[in-house]
Design an enzyme around this catalytic site. Sequence first.
Site, PDB file in Angstrom:
ATOM      1  CE  LYS A  76      79.824  81.926  17.087  1.00  0.00           C
ATOM      2  NZ  LYS A  76      79.073  81.446  15.909  1.00  0.00           N
TER       3      LYS A  76
HETATM    4  N1  GLU Z   1      77.260  78.429  16.358  1.00  0.00           N
HETATM    5  C1  GLU Z   1      76.470  78.166  15.204  1.00  0.00           C
HETATM    6  C2  GLU Z   1      76.841  79.103  14.084  1.00  0.00           C
HETATM    7  O1  GLU Z   1      77.921  79.627  14.054  1.00  0.00           O
HETATM    8  C3  GLU Z   1      74.989  78.132  15.495  1.00  0.00           C
HETATM    9  C4  GLU Z   1      74.388  79.400  15.980  1.00  0.00           C
HETATM   10  C5  GLU Z   1      72.937  79.265  16.433  1.00  0.00           C
HETATM   11  O2  GLU Z   1      72.357  78.214  16.258  1.00  0.00           O
HETATM   12  O3  GLU Z   1      72.439  80.246  16.958  1.00  0.00           O
HETATM   13  O4  GLU Z   1      76.104  79.299  13.147  1.00  0.00           O
END
Ligand code: GLU
Length: 421
Positions: free
Chosen positions: A110
């Site tokens: 993240k």
């Molecule tokens: N930010 C989104 C999540 O928390 C999507 C992550 C992604 O598509 O890699 O799942």
Amino acid sequence: MSRSETTRLDPYAMSCRQLDDAAAHLDIEPGLLERLRFTEREVTVNFPVKMDDGSLKMFTGYRVQHNDVRGPFKGGLRYHPDTDLNEVRALAMWMTWKAAVVNIPYGGAKGGVQCDPKKMSRAEVEKLTRRFTWGIASIIGPERDIPAPDVNTGPQEMAWIMDTYSMLMGQTTPGVVTGKPLELGGSLGRFEATGRGVVISAGRAARHLGLELKGMTVAIQGSGNVGGVAARYFEKAGATVVAMSDSGGGVYNPKGVSSAKALACKDQYSCLLGREVSAEEISNQELLELEVDLLAPCAMEGVLTQANAGKVKARLVVEGANGPTTPEADAILEDKGVLVVPDILANAGGVTVSYFEWVQNLQNLLWSEDQISLRLEEIMGKAMDEVLAIAQEKKVSLRTAAMILGVGRVAQATRLRGIYP
Ligand code: GLU
């Protein structure tokens, strides 16, 4: 500070506690469990951006890579004034379990930049995005770590990341990010995927309780890419959305709020409540405690706590946001008989269609919307069935069941790979 305060204020402590709860049901070697608690790499970058008024402002951004045993790191990038390292750590860990629950070949990561994009111009956000991308370019890449949208980021930010990375590499590299605009290798259905997945999992959970979404009343916290899209799909399924909110507050009408009108109003006036929307104003706190059948927290983490979980009246809580429920709130909701569909399952539609986008990018393929829809339903449905089966067999909550499935898969993959050297 008491334990409850610790977990409420510290998402990383919260994610570690969830890991321990799941590990208690899994036969995991202590050393392996310790490894899963740690992130693999944490990069902090402090960088300058030239603002529109000519001044120079410093920003801090993070990319945390939790685990890539099952595949390249994957996870969103958020722009928020409160983002910090511990939040991003927890979010990275949740991504690892999420990818494992839906069984797609990714690890978890993240990113976050501490900023308030609502108070910045588009040019400033673009410069911030490009400079941050430069700062983390050496650790991302289509085979390494693939960012995606999260809170306050979307297709435009992904386009800037893709362009910056491609310029640095000397070749166009669409597979470095997902959630891109369609014109740049984005996938049909990606924008809707998270909200859609929330409604797919809500439907399955309702069926598990012998209920159906049709006729249910729903309160949704958040009206962005997750909450706003989920509202539309809840309405399509015949449910009545009685409340919605954004960071400024919420709107409520027991007979139903037209999500299309509220969202149009937000687009135009940056506020959900306009003349065209027949509803009363409520706070985000009040929204969580409304007399509804289904509550979908689709904004930020830590909103359902020891202090308010007892006041939740919904029969079903479906977590569109990451980490909206603290472990203390989880225990209270479980005692009350509220079924909580956990984040790592309920909002996995986003990363699932991200995976489809990435596969199309790597192979230069273009899938139709029907192909995407069908595959999303299939993957979410299978994960939901597997989690429900574990919950029934082990008599645990859906969160613990999802963690048992996700953590178990990562642990087994680690055993098979062995430890280098
Ligand atoms: N930010 C989104 C999540 O928390 C999507 C992550 C992604 O598509 O890699 O799942």
